[in-house]
Motif scaffolding. Sequence first.
Motif: not given
Length: 63
Positions: A1-7, A46-63
């Motif tokens: 499962m894909i997670v990240k810290a809640a705060a 918090v559990e993160v939607d896998e598709a959303a995390s891929v988009k977020t990581n792709a944006k970070k790589g583009a910066e």
Amino acid sequence: MIVKAAAPGLQVPKEDNPRAYITDAETADVPRSAYYLRILGDGDLVEVDEAASVKTNAKKGAE
């Protein structure tokens, strides 16, 4: 499962390496173990939607 810290600023120790942390800055792929399920229930992770995390990581790589 894909997670990240809640705060922001929260650091959750990893099950296999308590000196490594899961933060809100990046998602982490963790097993669905009793350890992580308990922390999810406590509200520290918090559990993160896998598709959303891929988009977020792709944006970070583009910066």
